[in-house]
Write an enzyme that holds these catalytic residues in place. Structure first.
Site, mmCIF file in Angstrom:
data_model
loop_
_atom_site.group_PDB
_atom_site.id
_atom_site.type_symbol
_atom_site.label_atom_id
_atom_site.label_comp_id
_atom_site.label_asym_id
_atom_site.label_seq_id
_atom_site.Cartn_x
_atom_site.Cartn_y
_atom_site.Cartn_z
ATOM 1 N N LYS A 110 0.876 -1.185 0.000
ATOM 2 C CA LYS A 110 0.000 0.000 0.000
ATOM 3 C C LYS A 110 0.907 1.228 0.000
ATOM 4 O O LYS A 110 1.360 1.689 1.059
ATOM 5 C CB LYS A 110 -0.887 -0.035 1.257
ATOM 6 C CG LYS A 110 -2.262 0.578 1.097
ATOM 7 C CD LYS A 110 -2.281 2.034 0.735
ATOM 8 C CE LYS A 110 -2.080 2.924 1.937
ATOM 9 N NZ LYS A 110 -1.914 4.354 1.541
ATOM 10 N N GLY B 247 6.355 5.415 8.135
ATOM 11 C CA GLY B 247 5.481 6.576 8.198
ATOM 12 C C GLY B 247 5.598 7.253 9.543
ATOM 13 O O GLY B 247 6.619 7.132 10.236
ATOM 14 N N GLU C 208 9.127 1.826 10.856
ATOM 15 C CA GLU C 208 10.193 2.796 10.611
ATOM 16 C C GLU C 208 9.548 4.173 10.639
ATOM 17 O O GLU C 208 8.797 4.537 9.721
ATOM 18 C CB GLU C 208 10.880 2.517 9.284
ATOM 19 C CG GLU C 208 11.486 1.122 9.304
ATOM 20 C CD GLU C 208 12.593 0.913 8.296
ATOM 21 O OE1 GLU C 208 13.399 0.007 8.511
ATOM 22 O OE2 GLU C 208 12.655 1.651 7.302
ATOM 23 N N CYS D 14 13.314 11.196 6.622
ATOM 24 C CA CYS D 14 13.227 10.698 8.003
ATOM 25 C C CYS D 14 14.519 10.976 8.740
ATOM 26 O O CYS D 14 14.508 11.213 9.938
ATOM 27 C CB CYS D 14 12.925 9.209 8.014
ATOM 28 S SG CYS D 14 14.104 8.244 7.079
HETATM 29 P P1 NAD Z 1 1.695 8.628 7.525
HETATM 30 O O1 NAD Z 1 1.790 7.938 8.856
HETATM 31 O O2 NAD Z 1 0.740 9.747 7.370
HETATM 32 O O3 NAD Z 1 1.305 7.579 6.380
HETATM 33 C C1 NAD Z 1 2.092 6.440 6.112
HETATM 34 C C2 NAD Z 1 1.235 5.384 5.455
HETATM 35 O O4 NAD Z 1 0.252 4.910 6.382
HETATM 36 C C3 NAD Z 1 0.466 5.875 4.224
HETATM 37 O O5 NAD Z 1 0.548 4.898 3.217
HETATM 38 C C4 NAD Z 1 -0.958 6.022 4.761
HETATM 39 O O6 NAD Z 1 -1.952 5.894 3.779
HETATM 40 C C5 NAD Z 1 -1.016 4.886 5.758
HETATM 41 N N1 NAD Z 1 -2.047 5.009 6.809
HETATM 42 C C6 NAD Z 1 -2.571 6.155 7.330
HETATM 43 N N2 NAD Z 1 -3.472 5.839 8.302
HETATM 44 C C7 NAD Z 1 -3.509 4.494 8.385
HETATM 45 C C8 NAD Z 1 -4.232 3.580 9.215
HETATM 46 N N3 NAD Z 1 -5.085 3.990 10.146
HETATM 47 N N4 NAD Z 1 -4.000 2.266 9.062
HETATM 48 C C9 NAD Z 1 -3.110 1.816 8.135
HETATM 49 N N5 NAD Z 1 -2.411 2.634 7.319
HETATM 50 C C10 NAD Z 1 -2.610 3.955 7.447
HETATM 51 O O7 NAD Z 1 3.180 9.094 7.195
HETATM 52 P P2 NAD Z 1 3.706 9.876 5.898
HETATM 53 O O8 NAD Z 1 3.283 11.292 5.949
HETATM 54 O O9 NAD Z 1 3.410 9.095 4.680
HETATM 55 O O10 NAD Z 1 5.279 9.764 6.118
HETATM 56 C C11 NAD Z 1 6.045 10.717 6.804
HETATM 57 C C12 NAD Z 1 6.624 10.091 8.058
HETATM 58 O O11 NAD Z 1 7.347 8.913 7.715
HETATM 59 C C13 NAD Z 1 7.617 10.985 8.744
HETATM 60 O O12 NAD Z 1 7.392 10.958 10.142
HETATM 61 C C14 NAD Z 1 8.958 10.348 8.411
HETATM 62 O O13 NAD Z 1 9.991 10.616 9.346
HETATM 63 C C15 NAD Z 1 8.602 8.897 8.388
HETATM 64 N N6 NAD Z 1 9.576 8.126 7.622
HETATM 65 C C16 NAD Z 1 10.392 7.260 8.299
HETATM 66 C C17 NAD Z 1 11.362 6.541 7.617
HETATM 67 C C18 NAD Z 1 12.292 5.597 8.326
HETATM 68 O O14 NAD Z 1 12.971 4.831 7.660
HETATM 69 N N7 NAD Z 1 12.361 5.610 9.664
HETATM 70 C C19 NAD Z 1 11.469 6.689 6.234
HETATM 71 C C20 NAD Z 1 10.619 7.568 5.563
HETATM 72 C C21 NAD Z 1 9.672 8.278 6.280
#
Ligand code: NAD
Length: 460
Positions: free
Chosen positions: A155, A206, A228, A262
């Protein structure tokens, strides 16, 4: 029928409307994936390696078009989109070289009773992904999961779905059966529907808030969960560092990918003896960053991908300024959103900051950075560890021993001496504290898509 609108965050214009998944189609895809898994696991490793090799060739053949699609849907400068895809090629090479050995049987005792460790696929792996580096965070899971005999329900973020569909299309073209690699189109509700399915592992990239929700949802079923998440990554510039080199490197670490990484540098601590010189060099470097059309080859700062992030960035800057921070860049527009269309934020540098400010405590995820003066190594170390996150941390100094002594006491999954904002396929990528659970990359990040099986074999 459910649909998903894709917008260009740099222009605000619609790109396309896609057919999206709903609860029924997610269930059907999950069932088809489950049915396809034994046949995929039975494909010899050599053939799975050849398929991923063809996927790599597909990325190379379409690199310019893939980069453009990524730039249009998330606002990443096109040169950085190309860098990401080229970086993925190196990660794929690592997986191709190491997958077979990482999951080979290991004989650990040869006596009367032979003992062997084998690695069996988890089965159905779900990957819910972020948008900021969609090739990296998607393929850190998809490639090793497929190579080790799992099927994948992927997804991608609603802000990087064209890229998610491109990855899936290229994997199918390379020879992964359609049911063994499936893309689910939609936002959080589609992700939530995926959690309802019979899955054997959930690999998430995320925000902390969504990661926590996922961990809670899956806890009763004891599904393996890897998260992550975000960070508030600190770097300390020690008294003996070269201020110009450090400033140039850290300005890039803070603002590359428009600060939406991130492992972006999110907090900088500078020894008081070189603070002012460091800040001058930092500002000069930032002034050289071209802000503008992400499709232009020389753009360095692109659009902010998610509209609500503009308000968060403005609130962090306003809170810091109200508490005494000095706003040093951007002229009248410093610390504020820039006029549209699209989502734009001026590169923003603040000094005289401290840990009462949200700017120094919570992820900014934009081209905004706070620089705090410190008086000693111990003060810097205490501030670096004053966080609920623990993704990366760095020290700039001429003295390797001093850097290693400090970094050994920092609570972070990755630590850097005289570098920052760097990920290697050879090293495990993991977060401490609220930055996550589990890991990807390295040979451990191949084995993580398997379960160990312990064999006790005795000839009678
Ligand atoms: P997000 O949490 O808004 O969304 C991430 C994913 O989760 C999306 O695909 C979204 O559709 C899905 N999602 C949202 N609600 C959900 C639910 N209730 N159940 C299941 N899935 C759901 O995050 P974002 O804005 O896409 O990403 C940014 C964040 O990701 C930042 O905090 C960043 O630091 C982090 N990030 C971490 C790493 C790492 O390797 N540690 C890498 C990249 C990004």
């Amino acid at each position: 029928m459910a649909t998903l609108d894709i917008h260009n965050p740099a222009t605000g214009q619609s790109i396309t409307t896609l057919a999206a998944d709903d609860a029924d189609s997610v269930a059907a895809k999950a069932a088809a994936a489950r049915a396809a898994q034994p046949a995929w696991a039975a494909v010899p490793m050599a053939e799975r390696l050849a398929i991923i090799g063809r996927f790599r060739a597909g990325l190379v053949a379409e690199l310019d078009d893939l980069a453009l699609a990524l730039t249009q849907e998330m606002g990443k400068p096109v040169s950085q989109a190309k860098n990401e895809i080229n970086g993925l090629l190196g990660r794929i090479d690592f997986f191709l070289e190491h997958a077979e050995a990482a999951v080979a049987d290991e004989a650990v005792a040869d006596g009367g009773t032979r003992e062997i460790i084998s690695h069996v696929p988890l089965g159905v792996v779900a990957n819910i992904s972020a948008w900021n580096y969609p090739y990296f965070v998607g393929c850190n899971v998809i490639v090793p999961a497929l190579l080790t005999g799992n099927v994948v329900l992927y997804k991608p973020s609603e802000h990087a779905t064209l890229t998610g569909l491109n990855i899936t299309r290229l994997l199918h073209a390379a020879g992964v059966p359609a049911d063994a690699m499936q893309c689910l189109v939609g936002g959080g509700a589609v992700g939530a529907a995926l959690l309802e399915q019979r899955i054997d592992g959930l690999f998430f990239t995320g925000s902390h808030a969504t990661g926590q929700r996922i961990a809670v949802a899956l806890a009763p079923r004891l599904v393996k969960v890897q998260l992550e998440l975000g960070g508030k990554d600190p770097v300390y510039v020690r008294a003996d560092a070269d201020p110009k080199t450090a400033a140039e490197s850290l300005a890039d670490g803070a603002m590359y990918n428009t600060g939406q990484s991130c492992c972006s540098v999110e907090r900088i601590y500078v020894h008081e003896s070189l603070h002012d010189t460091f800040v001058q060099h930092f500002l000069a470097t930032v002034a050289g960053f071209k802000v503008g059309d992400p499709q232009a080859a020389d753009t360095y700062i692109g659009a902010i991908t998610r509209f609500p992030q503009l308000a968060l960035l403005e609130a962090q800057v306003a809170d810091a300024v109200a508490k005494g921070a000095k706003l040093l860049t951007g002229g009248a527009s410093g610390g504020k959103r820039l006029p549209g269309p699209g989502n734009w934020f001026a590169p923003t540098v603040l000094t005289n900051v401290n840990h009462t400010m949200e700017l120094m405590r919570e992820e900014s995820f934009g081209p905004v950075i706070g620089i705090q003066k410190v008086g000693s190594d111990e003060e810097a170390l205490a501030l670096m560890n004053d966080t609920r996150y623990g993704l990366t941390a760095g020290v700039f100094t001429r003295d390797e021993a001093a850097a290693r002594a400090l970094l050994s006491r920092v609570n972070a999954g990755s630590v850097y001496w005289n570098c920052c904002d760097r990920v290697s396929p050879r090293l495990p990528w993991s977060g401490h504290g609220d930055s996550g659970l589990g890991l990807t990359l390295s040979t451990l990040g191949i084995q993580t898509f398997t379960r160990p099986k312990a064999w006790h074999l005795r000839q009678l």
